[in-house]
Design an enzyme around this catalytic site. Structure first.
Site, PDB file in Angstrom:
ATOM      1  N   TRP A 354      29.207 -29.695  45.113  1.00  0.00           N
ATOM      2  CA  TRP A 354      30.573 -29.848  44.597  1.00  0.00           C
ATOM      3  C   TRP A 354      31.524 -28.827  45.218  1.00  0.00           C
ATOM      4  O   TRP A 354      32.687 -28.760  44.844  1.00  0.00           O
ATOM      5  CB  TRP A 354      30.581 -29.715  43.065  1.00  0.00           C
ATOM      6  CG  TRP A 354      30.405 -28.295  42.559  1.00  0.00           C
ATOM      7  CD1 TRP A 354      29.528 -27.369  43.008  1.00  0.00           C
ATOM      8  CD2 TRP A 354      31.148 -27.665  41.510  1.00  0.00           C
ATOM      9  NE1 TRP A 354      29.651 -26.196  42.301  1.00  0.00           N
ATOM     10  CE2 TRP A 354      30.645 -26.349  41.367  1.00  0.00           C
ATOM     11  CE3 TRP A 354      32.176 -28.081  40.655  1.00  0.00           C
ATOM     12  CZ2 TRP A 354      31.144 -25.447  40.425  1.00  0.00           C
ATOM     13  CZ3 TRP A 354      32.665 -27.172  39.716  1.00  0.00           C
ATOM     14  CH2 TRP A 354      32.157 -25.889  39.610  1.00  0.00           C
ATOM     15  N   ASP A 355      31.023 -28.023  46.173  1.00  0.00           N
ATOM     16  CA  ASP A 355      31.841 -26.960  46.750  1.00  0.00           C
ATOM     17  C   ASP A 355      33.094 -27.499  47.428  1.00  0.00           C
ATOM     18  O   ASP A 355      34.064 -26.758  47.621  1.00  0.00           O
ATOM     19  CB  ASP A 355      31.016 -26.153  47.757  1.00  0.00           C
ATOM     20  CG  ASP A 355      29.786 -25.535  47.119  1.00  0.00           C
ATOM     21  OD1 ASP A 355      28.912 -26.314  46.693  1.00  0.00           O
ATOM     22  OD2 ASP A 355      29.679 -24.311  47.051  1.00  0.00           O
ATOM     23  N   GLU A 493      24.694 -23.384  35.262  1.00  0.00           N
ATOM     24  CA  GLU A 493      23.369 -23.463  35.908  1.00  0.00           C
ATOM     25  C   GLU A 493      22.284 -22.603  35.269  1.00  0.00           C
ATOM     26  O   GLU A 493      21.108 -22.828  35.510  1.00  0.00           O
ATOM     27  CB  GLU A 493      23.450 -23.139  37.410  1.00  0.00           C
ATOM     28  CG  GLU A 493      24.208 -24.188  38.198  1.00  0.00           C
ATOM     29  CD  GLU A 493      24.066 -24.026  39.695  1.00  0.00           C
ATOM     30  OE1 GLU A 493      23.850 -22.889  40.156  1.00  0.00           O
ATOM     31  OE2 GLU A 493      24.180 -25.025  40.407  1.00  0.00           O
ATOM     32  N   LYS A 613      25.747 -17.875  34.816  1.00  0.00           N
ATOM     33  CA  LYS A 613      25.892 -17.623  36.246  1.00  0.00           C
ATOM     34  C   LYS A 613      27.365 -17.660  36.615  1.00  0.00           C
ATOM     35  O   LYS A 613      27.887 -16.804  37.320  1.00  0.00           O
ATOM     36  CB  LYS A 613      25.120 -18.683  37.034  1.00  0.00           C
ATOM     37  CG  LYS A 613      25.156 -18.522  38.545  1.00  0.00           C
ATOM     38  CD  LYS A 613      24.349 -19.630  39.208  1.00  0.00           C
ATOM     39  CE  LYS A 613      24.355 -19.499  40.721  1.00  0.00           C
ATOM     40  NZ  LYS A 613      23.589 -20.593  41.363  1.00  0.00           N
ATOM     41  N   GLN A 614      28.034 -18.690  36.150  1.00  0.00           N
ATOM     42  CA  GLN A 614      29.485 -18.824  36.269  1.00  0.00           C
ATOM     43  C   GLN A 614      29.935 -19.604  35.038  1.00  0.00           C
ATOM     44  O   GLN A 614      29.370 -20.637  34.732  1.00  0.00           O
ATOM     45  CB  GLN A 614      29.879 -19.531  37.555  1.00  0.00           C
ATOM     46  CG  GLN A 614      29.127 -20.821  37.816  1.00  0.00           C
ATOM     47  CD  GLN A 614      29.361 -21.365  39.198  1.00  0.00           C
ATOM     48  OE1 GLN A 614      30.224 -20.922  39.931  1.00  0.00           O
ATOM     49  NE2 GLN A 614      28.566 -22.360  39.561  1.00  0.00           N
TER      50      GLN A 614
END
Length: 805
Positions: A354-355, A493, A613-614
């Site tokens: 998805w970057d 994640e 993680k984010q």
């Protein structure tokens, strides 16, 4: 570091593979790591060349279980150029005494250069300068040049020029237990006296790859008298060029290379094409001049000036160069997606995630034709996405979390934890939010370009099928009178399932549900934008009924969003998780970014803890402006007070390890208007994350496309405050003490604009050439119209300082 140059003034073996990744040179078709051409693959050096679409799938038997992987293949090494003096062993960095060494990277033209002066075992001192590029003019062309000066000797020199097809994929240590051999030999060949060529084939995907190399030698500018000796076998071919050199006199060696694959257009087959093209190439200097001219044109469109912050400016330019080496106009002619780790390493196996969500905003407002082509990568895989949805029991299109050659799911079922050495289940394929990212990307592209043709022919179909998927994966809960989505993961994640649960997935991930509510409200707008005949035809072909449209409208008003303690809950049940002892882990470990691996190595389950993680709930404030997000929440019937963003961002900031470099981009963006000093600090961490390898060894495996392009987006969208709403290009500059003097070019709906901030004033100038208007631009409540060659100036209010705290 200098204005456009990154330089390493000494050779450090432990850092060499990182430097090789950072000094890669590419053109959007293929890219080659910045490895010294006289070095073979080893623990210190890793030659690697990668091309868009160059995938191959192999199977490894692991504990009696077949494990398949599709990888972006390390293609034949075209760099090989070795120096032998008086018939002795070839010169390497570890068998001579280095007297001087300098490795530089010219950001302006992605030119990698090494200058070394060395003494060999016989006391001979030699100066060598190496330069090379991958052409931004001709997508198949590369060039390499040596300049040799013997300082205290004269004699016989030999240069070995080779093409090596014996390459494997092995730079990522945690993949080395898996099959890394992807190439089978086909044949070597020569084209006359000067050209050697080599053809190989991927073992499963049957892609043919061919390289051809033309090597010439010049003494003081004149062709040299050279003896050539050929050696070849099925997967390797070399020429040995022998010639005399004279003390103090310059000898120049140039190697021009062409690379083709069977995916290319307008060729009979790759080997013939490679040989023909390289015979026609000009000399190194002429080809380099054309290459530099092409880059100059790109910089005119893509340069970023930030004069008050020289290091930030340099790194922004460095990121621009890397983004353009992966996504260029050459890319637009191929069936290519955006590999999350670029084209200069093998991390994530070269897959598309998805970057692209972070990549497209920069391209949309400069080179939208590239975004358009990259979005077609998704459209061409719509059939596979439909099949995946159907097999899972859903309707519409379900795109994979990791995509490669054909759009099937490439996510591993297990992955190696390098801290524990154990193979563990990988549930990340449940990150269905990749579908939301694709929908978002198409819509933002349309807003920036007004490309109704793309929306009509491709985009609308993508978006409708994605909306249909979300309507089928959601279910209505009559007790809440809300729609819910179960069994998914968010961008975080670290949370794959509930503690102790057998089945993976979470209930009502707030990021996912909010994106779905927005998608459900936006999809009908897409239909309204289409010409009536196209709208009717598309609805008939896809069988989009009035009842389905009613369901989407209902979902846009009744998706369930969990809250706790006055903040958005990351997912339903998040409030019940245990708090982590952050102070303990910060004291116990030098780097806690990958807390999931640390916890698992200790025998603990990250799913038990409030650790991210984010923080995906924070992503909402990054992707949508406050007015837009308020509209989404109020349409859903949820209260959106003025302090919700601050409370939510602060809450998750204390519980996030920032295990992804994208997390620094996200937090820098959302804090721009709330805490300018903290925002800038994180912006600088993001800018430095690859060049300084803040994750401790991952960048050598491939640069991070998301963070590199995300920093560019931060400047234009979060700091200069660029957005598009109702056809108006708006600006809301922040951090003015940092931004004073900022200037860049952008393209909005076909018109080139020059934007600058100076002395509390924002200026927007419309170029007369190619003007497509009228255009409306605005700051705050002030909206003005731009004509060809005209400019608008907006006074900016004083703001809190972003310098220090």
């Amino acid at each position: 570091m200098y204005d456009f140059t990154i330089a390493y003034d000494r050779f450090e073996p432990a850092s060499e593979q990182l430097r090789e990744a950072l000094t890669s040179t590419g053109n959007g078709y293929f890219s080659t790591r910045g490895t010294a051409e006289w070095e073979d693959m080893s623990d210190v050096h890793y030659p690697g060349t990668y091309a868009h679409g160059g995938f191959n799938r192999e199977t490894t038997i692991f504990g009696g279980i077949p494990i398949w992987n599709e990888d972006l293949v390390n293609l034949p090494n075209w760099l090989v150029l070795k120096l032998r003096i008086e018939g002795e062993e070839a010169i390497r960095l570890d068998n001579v005494e280095l007297l001087d060494y300098r490795h530089t990277y010219d950001i302006r033209s992605a030119l990698v250069q090494r200058e070394l002066r060395f003494r060999d075992h016989a006391g001979r001192v030699t100066r060598l300068r190496s330069r090379r590029f991958v052409s931004m003019v001709h997508s198949h062309q590369a060039g390499l040049e040596w300049t040799l000066i013997p300082e205290n000797w004269s004699g016989r020199a030999e240069v070995v020029s080779a093409l090596d097809g014996r390459m494997t994929n092995r730079i990522v240590a945690r993949y080395r237990g898996l099959e890394g051999r992807h190439l089978d030999p086909v044949s070597p060949r020569t084209f006359g006296d000067e050209v050697i060529a080599l053809k190989v084939q991927t073992r499963q995907s049957d892609i043919y790859i061919a390289d051809a190399a033309r090597t010439r030698v010049f003494h003081d500018g004149e062709p040299a008298d050279v003896d050539r000796d050929l050696y070849q076998k099925e997967d390797y071919i070399q020429q040995v060029l022998a010639f005399d050199v004279e003390q103090g006199h310059q000898t120049r060696v140039e190697k021009m290379v062409s690379l083709f694959t069977s995916h290319d257009n307008a060729i009979t087959e790759p080997l013939t094409a490679a040989g023909r093209h390289v015979q026609r190439y000009p000399d190194f200097a002429t080809a380099l001049a054309a290459h530099e001219s092409a880059w100059a044109e790109l910089w005119d469109v893509c340069d970023v000036q930030l004069p008050r912050e020289p290091r930030a400016q340099l790194l922004l330019r460095f990121h621009v160069a890397h983004v353009l080496q992966v996504c260029s106009r050459h890319t637009a002619r191929h069936d290519a997606g955006v590999p999350a780790r670029g084209l200069n390493g093998e991390a994530y196996r070269g897959h598309v995630f998805w970057d692209e969500l972070y990549v497209y905003p920069f391209l949309n407002l400069r080179l939208p034709e590239i975004t358009r082509a990259l979005l077609l990568y998704r459209y061409r895989r719509l059939t596979e996405a439909r099949a995946a949805a159907c097999e899972a029991g859903y309707r519409g299109a379900m795109f994979p979390w990791q995509s490669g050659s054909d759009g099937t799911e490439e996510t591993q079922t297990i992955h190696l934890n390098p801290l524990s050495g154990r193979w563990e289940p990988d549930e990340s394929r449940n990150q269905r939010h990749v579908n939301a990212a694709i929908f978002y990307n198409v819509w933002r592209y349309y807003q920036a370009t007004d490309d109704l043709e793309f929306l009509r022919d491709y985009g609308a179909e993508l978006m409708l099928e994605i909306a249909r998927f979300w309507a089928s994966i959601a279910h209505y809960n009559p007790d809440r009178q809300r729609y819910e989505i179960h069994g998914v993961m968010g961008p975080d994640e670290f949370h794959e399932r509930y503690p102790g649960a057998r089945q993976p997935g979470l209930r009502n991930n707030a990021y996912t549900n909010t994106m779905v509510a927005w998608i459900a409200a936006t999809a009908p707008q897409v239909l309204d934008l289409l010409p009536p005949s196209r709208c009717a035809a598309l609805r008939a072909r896809l069988d989009v009924t009035d009842e389905e449209l009613h369901t989407w409208d209902d979902m846009s008003r009744r998706m369930y969003i969990p809250f706790h303690d006055g903040v958005i809950s990351q997912f339903e049940g998040y409030a019940d998780l245990e708090e982590l002892d952050w102070d303990h882990y910060r004291a116990a470990y030098p780097n806690i970014q990958r807390m999931d691996r640390i916890l698992r190595a200790e025998g603990k389950d990250p799913n038990r803890y409030k650790v991210s993680k984010q923080a995906d709930a924070v992503m909402l404030f990054f992707l949508f402006g406050h007015d837009e997000l308020r509209s989404i929440f109020e349409r859903l019937g949820y209260r959106y007070d003025s302090d919700l963003a601050r409370r939510t961002i602060d809450y998750y900031d204390r519980r996030t390890s920032h295990g992804s470099t994208l997390s620094f981009v996200t937090y820098a963006g959302v804090l721009a208007g709330l805490d300018p000093a903290s925002s800038w600090d994180r912006f600088m961490v993001a800018l430095n994350s690859d060049i300084c390898d803040v994750q401790g060894g991952t960048t050598k495996e491939g640069i991070h496309m998301g963070v590199m392009s995300g920093t560019l987006d931060l400047l234009q969208r979060s700091y200069v405050g660029t957005s598009v709403a109702d056809g108006v290009l708006r600006f809301e500059p922040r951090l003015l003490d940092r931004l004073d003097g900022v200037a860049f070019t952008m393209r909005f709906r076909g018109t080139s604009l020059r934007v600058g901030v100076k002395d509390d004033e924002l200026t927007v100038l419309a170029e007369a050439e190619g003007f497509r208007g009228p255009l409306r631009v605005g700051v705050g409540d002030e909206v003005r119209e731009l004509g060809p060659g005209s400019d608008c100036r907006f006074a900016l209010a004083a703001q809190p300082s972003a310098v220090g705290r």
